[in-house]
Design an enzyme around this catalytic site. Structure first.
Site, PDB file in Angstrom:
ATOM      1  N   SER A 137      50.119  42.919  40.284  1.00 45.00           N
ATOM      2  CA  SER A 137      51.543  42.561  40.220  1.00 45.00           C
ATOM      3  C   SER A 137      51.715  41.106  39.791  1.00 45.00           C
ATOM      4  O   SER A 137      52.509  40.790  38.909  1.00 45.00           O
ATOM      5  CB  SER A 137      52.220  42.799  41.567  1.00 45.00           C
ATOM      6  OG  SER A 137      51.462  42.237  42.602  1.00 45.00           O
ATOM      7  N   CYS A 144      49.784  37.309  52.665  1.00 46.37           N
ATOM      8  CA  CYS A 144      50.922  38.069  53.190  1.00 46.37           C
ATOM      9  C   CYS A 144      50.729  38.244  54.696  1.00 46.37           C
ATOM     10  O   CYS A 144      50.860  39.338  55.226  1.00 46.37           O
ATOM     11  CB  CYS A 144      51.069  39.405  52.474  1.00 46.37           C
ATOM     12  SG  CYS A 144      49.576  40.382  52.412  1.00 46.37           S
TER      13      CYS A 144
END
Lengths: 154, 396
Positions: free
Chosen positions: B202, B322
């Site tokens: 991504s 994350c």
């Protein structure tokens, strides 16, 4: 093992692309991985830098999957991205499918229609370039890879 | 549709309580039970944002471009359906606040069948509750008019990934927080960029779009399975300037160092415990354990050390995870600032979401005060996943 195509090899592929689709220019370096698959790389890395990189690590891919050459017919079949990258240059062997055929095509189905064309053709719908198909008298064979197919809703 | 419930382990919640004030912790706990927004990033290598938006709107999707300076970032708030369609809907949100958040809440709780608009208006067939309020405000968000007679409902599960536009690579389904690393890195055309832990691609594809397929990106990952996904995603996104390598990140940095190959920019989106992803991946709760955090912290420091050594003078590196765990975030930043004292500076980051400063003490450890320039992203602040970023410049 990756193989950076020489100028001569690139020119041969350009010649085929020109014959098949009217393409005049390949926008980047061509790289062969395996026997058939051709990749297009247009990063700044030179051939020498790519070769050096290959000496120190394992290169899985360089650039984008561009197309495939068939041994028997020596025809080139462009990938979806190959057709999108060359869309402004493609002038022949294009077949535009209708809206009602689009879903079937994207689901990976062959289309039972007469195109008046034979061999590898470019499939498009409006402004979307959808890769290549193989046209015979009454149908177009589909090459949409499984990962790019439209899934039928369960 | 049954309401999902995310049940983090008690020890994890205790750690979060230490990070947050009591009221803030309550907000956090509520926010993790909410599904995420349907966010996408237009692949500008293939289509301009306005053109994509128009196409998606023609599918009756409601699109918002939520970040003024990033028109490629879009949120799909739902889709308009005609009367007579069977839809999932939220009674509360229809008449009042029809934000994307409420649409998704709605999907979880209620099923509503419109047989006919006129019937619906007077006698809605709704499971569980009366729904007159649903049509009380035909204006703003409902788009119900005598001509269209349409109503906004959530997208079906998987619908974002099933569209022709997605299959043709016109957009990438990407969580908002995940887009922040590249906004912080700010890659420029013709730069040589290393994405050290690149799968699933991504962020690599976001870099490529930002630098318009110029320069070169080395996109590395260690795992062959993940590399297949990376290659597939880069292909779909039309990335032509990337070389995918398969190597251990630390070893690859050593090899680059020996060859004196140096990068303008490096993204170290490090492997982490994933505490921030529990909204999209509730299994993170099951896999979470404090021992993993310790071992990941060691790995992250080694990766950072290796990456910093192959950065050009004046080059920039973004470290992101994350997770909320300070051991994997501020502790790594603190280690870096100490290890490379005089050679590195941490930079402030300007992001389009609410960002909290890095913490400077955790479990009796005090970190360098500069660590506050790091960014903590919490789900309760901007309705995203949890995230952490820090940006550095190599001085010499």
């Amino acid at each position: 093992m990756i193989h950076l195509l020489s100028n001569q090899e690139t020119q041969e592929i350009l010649k085929k692309l020109n014959e098949q689709f009217g393409v005049q220019k390949i926008p980047g370096k061509l790289i062969k991985i395996g026997n058939e698959k051709i990749f297009l790389f247009n990063g700044d890395f030179s051939d020498g830098q790519i070769k050096n990189l290959e000496k120190i690590t394992f290169i899985e891919r360089a650039g984008i999957y561009f197309g495939k050459i068939f041994d028997l017919t020596e025809e080139i079949r462009l990938s979806i991205e190959g057709t999108q990258i060359l869309k402004n240059q493609i002038t022949k062997n294009i077949f535009e499918i209708k809206k009602e055929q689009l879903e079937n095509w994207m689901q990976g189905q062959e289309l039972n229609i007469q195109t008046g064309l034979k061999g590898i053709i470019i499939i498009k719908h409006k402004e979307d370039y959808l890769g290549c198909g193989k046209a015979s008298e009454n149908k177009i064979g589909n090459f949409i890879p499984k990962s790019r197919r439209l899934k039928i809703k369960s | 549709m049954t309401k999902r419930e995310i049940k983090p382990k008690p020890e994890f919640l205790e750690r979060m309580k230490k990070l947050l004030e009591p009221r803030d912790f309550d907000r956090y706990e509520k926010s993790i039970q909410e599904p995420l927004l349907n966010s996408i990033r237009c692949d500008t290598l293939k289509i301009p944002p306005e053109q994509l938006k128009k196409r998606l709107e023609e599918k009756n999707w409601k699109i918002s471009q939520i970040w003024k300076n990033y028109p490629e970032v879009m949120v799909i708030e739902g889709k308009y359906v005609r009367q007579g369609s069977q839809i999932d809907i939220a009674p509360k949100s229809l008449s009042a606040d029809f934000s994307a958040k409420n649409i998704v809440n709605a999907q979880k709780n209620f099923k509503l069948t419109f047989t006919d608009y006129d019937n619906a208006k007077n006698n809605l067939t709704i499971n569980k509750i009366s729904q007159r309020s649903a049509l009380a405000k035909p204006g703003a968000e409902q788009k119900i008019s005598s001509e269209a007679r349409q109503i906004l409902v959530p997208l079906e599960p998987g619908e974002l990934g099933r569209s022709i536009e997605h299959l043709l690579g016109y957009y990438y389904v990407q969580e908002l927080a995940s887009m922040l690393s590249i906004i912080a890195l700010n890659p420029r055309p013709n730069e040589l960029i290393l994405d050290l832990c690149a799968s699933p691609g991504s962020k690599t594809s976001q870099i490529s779009a930002q630098i318009k397929n110029t320069g070169t990106i080395i996109a590395n990952d260690i795992n062959i399975g993940r590399i297949k996904i990376l290659a597939s995603n880069l292909e779909r996104c039309g990335v032509t300037n990337a070389i995918i390598t398969r190597d251990d990140g630390i070893r690859l940095c050593e090899k680059f160092k020996l060859q004196n190959i140096k990068f303008d920019k490096i993204l170290l989106d490090a492997p982490c415990s994933g505490e921030g992803t529990i909204r999209s991946s509730p299994k993170s709760c099951l896999m979470w354990n404090p021992n993993t955090i310790k071992s990941l912290s060691k790995l992250q420091k080694k990766l950072f050390k290796g990456a910093f050594e192959i950065l050009k003078e004046g080059g920039k590196i973004v470290y992101s995870t994350c997770t909320h765990a300070p051991e994997e975030n501020e502790e790594v930043v603190d280690f870096t600032l100490k290890e490379f004292q005089g050679q590195i500076e941490i930079e402030k980051i300007d992001l389009p979401v609410s960002c909290r400063p890095g913490i400077i003490n955790w479990n009796d450890k005090n970190y360098d005060k500069e660590v506050i320039k790091s960014c903590r992203i919490y789900p309760q602040d901007s309705n995203t996943e949890g995230f952490f970023l820090a940006k550095f410049k190599k001085l010499k």
